[in-house]
Design a protein around this motif. Structure first.
Motif, PDB file in Angstrom:
ATOM      1  N   GLU A 298     -27.459  32.392   0.827  1.00  0.00           N
ATOM      2  CA  GLU A 298     -28.838  31.902   0.913  1.00  0.00           C
ATOM      3  C   GLU A 298     -28.335  31.763   2.094  1.00  0.00           C
ATOM      4  OE1 GLU A 298     -31.423  33.425  -0.107  1.00  0.00           O
ATOM      5  OE2 GLU A 298     -30.441  34.640  -1.612  1.00  0.00           O
ATOM      6  N   LYS A 299     -28.228  30.544   2.440  1.00  0.00           N
ATOM      7  CA  LYS A 299     -27.772  29.992   3.728  1.00  0.00           C
ATOM      8  C   LYS A 299     -27.230  30.638   5.355  1.00  0.00           C
ATOM      9  CE  LYS A 299     -25.943  25.957   6.190  1.00  0.00           C
ATOM     10  NZ  LYS A 299     -24.850  24.396   5.943  1.00  0.00           N
ATOM     11  N   LYS A 300     -26.240  31.331   4.290  1.00  0.00           N
ATOM     12  CA  LYS A 300     -24.948  32.389   5.276  1.00  0.00           C
ATOM     13  C   LYS A 300     -26.153  33.451   5.654  1.00  0.00           C
ATOM     14  CE  LYS A 300     -20.935  31.270   3.377  1.00  0.00           C
ATOM     15  NZ  LYS A 300     -20.047  32.045   2.708  1.00  0.00           N
ATOM     16  N   THR A 301     -26.957  33.960   4.829  1.00  0.00           N
ATOM     17  CA  THR A 301     -28.363  35.195   5.257  1.00  0.00           C
ATOM     18  C   THR A 301     -28.778  34.740   6.405  1.00  0.00           C
ATOM     19  OG1 THR A 301     -27.821  35.403   2.595  1.00  0.00           O
ATOM     20  CG2 THR A 301     -29.453  36.748   3.907  1.00  0.00           C
ATOM     21  N   MET A 302     -29.631  33.604   5.647  1.00  0.00           N
ATOM     22  CA  MET A 302     -30.833  32.962   6.812  1.00  0.00           C
ATOM     23  C   MET A 302     -30.083  32.705   8.231  1.00  0.00           C
ATOM     24  SD  MET A 302     -33.423  32.088   6.957  1.00  0.00           S
ATOM     25  CE  MET A 302     -34.515  31.489   5.380  1.00  0.00           C
ATOM     26  N   GLU A 303     -28.091  32.097   8.279  1.00  0.00           N
ATOM     27  CA  GLU A 303     -27.792  32.375   9.607  1.00  0.00           C
ATOM     28  C   GLU A 303     -27.772  33.492  10.247  1.00  0.00           C
ATOM     29  OE1 GLU A 303     -24.715  29.966   8.795  1.00  0.00           O
ATOM     30  OE2 GLU A 303     -25.649  28.446   8.474  1.00  0.00           O
ATOM     31  N   ALA A 304     -26.860  34.416   9.570  1.00  0.00           N
ATOM     32  CA  ALA A 304     -27.036  35.784  10.266  1.00  0.00           C
ATOM     33  C   ALA A 304     -28.762  36.521  10.576  1.00  0.00           C
ATOM     34  CB  ALA A 304     -26.373  36.291   8.966  1.00  0.00           C
ATOM     35  N   LYS A 305     -29.529  36.237   9.789  1.00  0.00           N
ATOM     36  CA  LYS A 305     -30.374  37.019  10.178  1.00  0.00           C
ATOM     37  C   LYS A 305     -31.547  35.707  11.509  1.00  0.00           C
ATOM     38  CE  LYS A 305     -35.552  37.320   8.983  1.00  0.00           C
ATOM     39  NZ  LYS A 305     -36.409  36.652   7.761  1.00  0.00           N
ATOM     40  N   LEU A 306     -30.610  34.266  11.215  1.00  0.00           N
ATOM     41  CA  LEU A 306     -31.341  34.066  12.681  1.00  0.00           C
ATOM     42  C   LEU A 306     -30.179  34.239  13.982  1.00  0.00           C
ATOM     43  CD1 LEU A 306     -32.300  31.668  14.400  1.00  0.00           C
ATOM     44  CD2 LEU A 306     -30.882  30.013  13.574  1.00  0.00           C
ATOM     45  N   THR A 307     -29.592  34.287  13.985  1.00  0.00           N
ATOM     46  CA  THR A 307     -28.436  35.384  15.213  1.00  0.00           C
ATOM     47  C   THR A 307     -28.589  36.400  15.514  1.00  0.00           C
ATOM     48  OG1 THR A 307     -26.484  34.023  14.218  1.00  0.00           O
ATOM     49  CG2 THR A 307     -25.855  35.998  15.087  1.00  0.00           C
ATOM     50  N   GLU A 308     -29.461  37.635  14.306  1.00  0.00           N
ATOM     51  CA  GLU A 308     -29.776  39.097  14.680  1.00  0.00           C
ATOM     52  C   GLU A 308     -30.974  38.884  15.168  1.00  0.00           C
ATOM     53  OE1 GLU A 308     -31.195  42.640  12.049  1.00  0.00           O
ATOM     54  OE2 GLU A 308     -29.721  41.153  11.174  1.00  0.00           O
ATOM     55  N   LEU A 309     -31.470  37.937  15.078  1.00  0.00           N
ATOM     56  CA  LEU A 309     -32.949  37.568  15.415  1.00  0.00           C
ATOM     57  C   LEU A 309     -33.335  37.214  17.234  1.00  0.00           C
ATOM     58  CD1 LEU A 309     -35.427  36.253  12.864  1.00  0.00           C
ATOM     59  CD2 LEU A 309     -35.277  38.881  13.803  1.00  0.00           C
ATOM     60  N   MET A 310     -32.205  36.714  17.245  1.00  0.00           N
ATOM     61  CA  MET A 310     -31.589  35.664  18.469  1.00  0.00           C
ATOM     62  C   MET A 310     -30.940  37.098  19.065  1.00  0.00           C
ATOM     63  SD  MET A 310     -33.195  32.791  18.631  1.00  0.00           S
ATOM     64  CE  MET A 310     -31.847  32.469  19.741  1.00  0.00           C
ATOM     65  N   GLN A 311     -30.407  37.549  19.199  1.00  0.00           N
ATOM     66  CA  GLN A 311     -29.761  38.772  19.921  1.00  0.00           C
ATOM     67  C   GLN A 311     -31.316  39.957  19.629  1.00  0.00           C
ATOM     68  OE1 GLN A 311     -26.297  40.253  18.259  1.00  0.00           O
ATOM     69  NE2 GLN A 311     -24.576  38.621  18.231  1.00  0.00           N
ATOM     70  N   THR A 312     -31.206  40.513  18.870  1.00  0.00           N
ATOM     71  CA  THR A 312     -32.369  41.655  18.779  1.00  0.00           C
ATOM     72  C   THR A 312     -33.709  41.299  20.713  1.00  0.00           C
ATOM     73  OG1 THR A 312     -32.198  42.694  17.193  1.00  0.00           O
ATOM     74  CG2 THR A 312     -34.127  43.028  17.463  1.00  0.00           C
ATOM     75  N   TYR A 313     -33.961  39.985  20.020  1.00  0.00           N
ATOM     76  CA  TYR A 313     -35.589  40.082  20.629  1.00  0.00           C
ATOM     77  C   TYR A 313     -34.885  39.537  22.124  1.00  0.00           C
ATOM     78  CZ  TYR A 313     -39.172  40.080  17.559  1.00  0.00           C
ATOM     79  OH  TYR A 313     -39.799  40.965  16.296  1.00  0.00           O
ATOM     80  N   SER A 314     -33.887  39.164  22.303  1.00  0.00           N
ATOM     81  CA  SER A 314     -33.112  38.237  23.704  1.00  0.00           C
ATOM     82  C   SER A 314     -33.218  40.165  24.605  1.00  0.00           C
ATOM     83  CB  SER A 314     -31.945  38.048  23.444  1.00  0.00           C
ATOM     84  OG  SER A 314     -31.577  36.954  22.950  1.00  0.00           O
ATOM     85  N   LEU A 315     -32.466  40.651  23.943  1.00  0.00           N
ATOM     86  CA  LEU A 315     -32.682  41.714  24.749  1.00  0.00           C
ATOM     87  C   LEU A 315     -33.883  42.638  24.656  1.00  0.00           C
ATOM     88  CD1 LEU A 315     -29.722  43.563  22.520  1.00  0.00           C
ATOM     89  CD2 LEU A 315     -30.250  43.286  24.750  1.00  0.00           C
ATOM     90  N   LEU A 316     -34.434  43.002  24.167  1.00  0.00           N
ATOM     91  CA  LEU A 316     -36.544  43.184  23.797  1.00  0.00           C
ATOM     92  C   LEU A 316     -36.534  43.346  25.403  1.00  0.00           C
ATOM     93  CD1 LEU A 316     -37.061  43.950  19.931  1.00  0.00           C
ATOM     94  CD2 LEU A 316     -36.248  45.599  21.478  1.00  0.00           C
ATOM     95  N   LEU A 317     -37.160  41.225  25.109  1.00  0.00           N
ATOM     96  CA  LEU A 317     -37.647  40.654  26.112  1.00  0.00           C
ATOM     97  C   LEU A 317     -37.195  40.407  26.896  1.00  0.00           C
ATOM     98  CD1 LEU A 317     -38.607  37.432  23.834  1.00  0.00           C
ATOM     99  CD2 LEU A 317     -39.610  39.151  24.372  1.00  0.00           C
ATOM    100  N   SER A 318     -35.651  41.171  27.921  1.00  0.00           N
ATOM    101  CA  SER A 318     -35.507  40.862  29.060  1.00  0.00           C
ATOM    102  C   SER A 318     -36.208  42.022  30.250  1.00  0.00           C
ATOM    103  CB  SER A 318     -34.024  42.014  28.436  1.00  0.00           C
ATOM    104  OG  SER A 318     -33.497  41.842  30.322  1.00  0.00           O
ATOM    105  N   GLN A 319     -36.349  43.703  29.304  1.00  0.00           N
ATOM    106  CA  GLN A 319     -37.160  44.145  30.111  1.00  0.00           C
ATOM    107  C   GLN A 319     -39.011  43.316  31.056  1.00  0.00           C
ATOM    108  OE1 GLN A 319     -36.292  46.267  32.220  1.00  0.00           O
ATOM    109  NE2 GLN A 319     -37.814  46.533  33.179  1.00  0.00           N
ATOM    110  N   PRO A 320     -39.091  43.035  29.668  1.00  0.00           N
ATOM    111  CA  PRO A 320     -41.058  42.672  30.215  1.00  0.00           C
ATOM    112  C   PRO A 320     -40.667  41.480  30.892  1.00  0.00           C
ATOM    113  CG  PRO A 320     -40.729  42.542  27.710  1.00  0.00           C
ATOM    114  CD  PRO A 320     -39.080  43.309  28.305  1.00  0.00           C
TER     115      PRO A 320
END
Length: 578
Positions: free
Chosen positions: A38-60
């Motif tokens: 579960e810890k690895k899953t949570m860490e993977a989710k954290l990495t995925e969220l950071m990458q996704t929202y860094s890209l989504l927030l770039s333009q606005p």
């Protein structure tokens, strides 16, 4: 009597404890693996969220469109795993934040989250801290430019809730399994072992109460308990057979003894003596000798020991067997304390048959080496022709009596406080010196001493202080005298001094030394130094010229004259001054 099943409960408790420990260890191992997953899953989710929202927030963020940013971050807010986030532009201004104090996020950024102590320990599971900070970049014609920063923290609460739920279910399941195993094992134990064991114990209790043995049934089962029961029954069968043989032997022996007793009784009746009379006589002699605290030896005409009682061993330190056959003089190393010689008395009896003196006082030295005061009584055995054929030697330890007598004599003659002789002993010595026996030209001196200012310390510091003063002064005065002189305490603060073979001039010098000692003596108590003096009356006398009472009165009068003249002085009798 029912068996209490203590053995079963002890065994079942240990089995259940070991099984529960193994099961708990298995569950904990499984939960640890699940936690890591579960810890690895949570860490993977954290990495995925950071990458996704860094890209989504770039333009606005590059366009400054805060409304679009709020719409994008709404997805983070509704995510139950997101605990907090913060978005800043390249100037450090907070564009949007959730789960953190706005002022705290402006001052310190996202910062380190508050982690409870039970989460902060780094063990095999690692630190539970899902937090990351990433820069938001925007692509331009000249390359990528950092336009802001995204900080995100995920909550571990879902992992903890999952672990607690699993552990609770595992403990409930463990309790149910343990209960079922306990009752199942107990039922099997009672069915296969309990009944037979209770029957075995019940028969053991019957045998202890001297009741008859009843064979215990093994129950038709071949196990260890069945072997024990069979061995128990076999042991009882062997015991009964042995008892029967013992009874047969006992009957045979009793018959032999009865026959022999009748034969002995006939023999004793023929000789006019019964065994009971002989036993009584022997017992009377043995009891008498063994009860006497004095050592008793019987010696023959040559002086050799033929009989000794146990008190001889205690007194001399020599075993009884070593005493028998030895010469009595070899067993009694001693020193005579009276004018009669014990050795000569016994040797005269051995050589010539002379009747010995009845009692001797000796100092006996046994093997221990300690000298013993002993009283030896010699009683010869006289036959019909009035000749001595042997002798009884009685030895009594009178050491304690002698010590008590010496102690009582000492206490009767000495003052208990100072250790000096008392007035009675002083007057006895004066009377002996004044009896008139001796050289008529010999002169003696009698002194009467009375302490000055003694009542002050007695009244001010107490009687204990006064007693200490008397002991100190008595000890100091004794050092100034000759061994032939006698210093006595009459009572209170009065002392008497008898100077034998001493003229008046020497007596005055001795008295002056005693006066100087008392005057220099100091006693401190309660912060006060007490001083003393002594008034001394001196009178000389010749043996037999005057009565002892008259000499004492003259010395007393001279002492009072010293006090009248101002105290702390030596005064010669007025008759001698004239």
């Amino acid at each position: 009597m029912k068996y209490s099943n203590k053995l079963f409960f002890k065994l079942a408790r240990r089995v259940i404890m070991v099984s529960a420990a193994l099961l708990l260890l298995t569950i904990l191992s499984f939960e640890c693996l699940r936690f890591l997953d579960e810890k690895k899953t949570m860490e993977a989710k954290l990495t995925e969220l950071m990458q996704t929202y860094s890209l989504l927030l770039s333009q606005p963020l590059s366009e400054g469109d805060e409304r679009s940013i709020h719409l994008l971050t709404a997805g983070l807010i509704v995510d139950t795993d997101v605990q907090a986030f913060v978005i800043r532009d390249n100037r450090g201004r907070v564009i949007d934040a959730y789960g953190l104090d706005d002022q705290l996020s402006r001052a310190t950024g996202l910062g380190a989250p508050a982690i409870p102590p039970w989460q902060a320990n780094s063990g095999i599971l690692g630190r539970v801290n899902f937090q990351a900070v990433a820069s938001i970049q925007h692509a331009t014609t000249s390359g990528s430019v950092v336009i802001g920063e995204l900080g995100l923290r995920l909550s571990p609460q879902r992992i903890y809730t999952l672990l607690i739920t699993d552990l609770t279910m595992a403990l409930v399941l463990l309790g149910v399994i343990s209960t079922v195993v306990l009752f199942t094992t107990r039922s099997a134990y009672i069915f296969f072992i309990g009944g037979r064991l209770n029957a075995l114990l019940a028969d053991i209790r019957r045998v202890e109460r001297s009741a008859d043995h009843q064979p215990v049934l093994a129950g038709g089962v071949e196990d260890e308990l069945a072997f024990v029961i069979e061995a128990y029954n076999e042991a009882h069968r062997g015991r009964l057979a042995s008892q029967q043989k013992v009874l047969e032997y006992q009957d045979s022996l009793e018959q032999q003894v009865a026959d022999r007793t009748r034969a002995l009784k006939r023999e004793l009746e023929e000789h006019g003596v019964t065994s009971r009379q002989l036993f009584f006589e022997k017992q009377r002699v043995d009891v008498t000798l063994n009860s006497i605290k004095d050592a008793v030896f019987n010696i023959d005409g040559s002086g050799r020991v033929v009989l000794a009682n146990p008190a001889c061993e205690q007194l001399l330190g020599t075993e009884l067997l070593e005493c028998l056959g030895r010469n009595i003089l070899d067993l009694l190393p001693h020193e005579d304390s009276d004018s009669l010689s014990l050795v000569q008395d016994i040797q005269g009896f051995i050589a010539n048959g002379d009747m010995p003196h009845k009692t001797h006082e000796i100092y006996l030295r046994p093997k221990s080496g300690e000298l013993i005061n002993a009283e030896v009584t010699l009683v010869p055995f006289v036959d019909d022709e009035h000749s001595a054929s042997g002798m009884a030697v009685f030895i009594r330890d009178v050491t304690l009596q002698s010590q008590i007598t010496e102690q009582l004599t000492y206490e009767a003659r000495h003052d208990p406080l100072t250790g000096l002789v008392n007035r009675r002993e002083f007057e006895r010595r004066l009377a002996s010196l004044n009896s008139g026996f001796g050289d008529n030209d010999e002169q003696h001196v009698l002194c009467f001493l009375d302490l000055d200012f003694f009542k002050i310390v007695n009244d001010s510091a107490g009687h204990q202080a006064g007693d200490q003063v008397l002991k100190d002064i008595a000890e100091g005065l004794s050092y100034l005298l000759r061994t032939s002189d006698t210093l006595a305490r009459f009572g209170g603060d009065e002392f008497g001094l008898l100077l034998t073979a001493c003229d008046v001039d020497n007596a005055l010098r001795i008295c002056e030394a005693m006066r100087a000692f008392v005057a220099s003596y100091r006693f401190a108590s309660g912060g006060v130094d007490f001083i003393f003096g002594v008034s001394i009356g001196v009178v000389s006398f010749e043996p037999g010229a005057q009565s002892s009472k008259f000499v004492l009165n003259r010395a007393d009068e001279a002492c009072y004259a010293a006090k009248a003249e101002g105290r702390n002085r030596v005064c010669l009798s007025s008759a001698e001054q004239a």
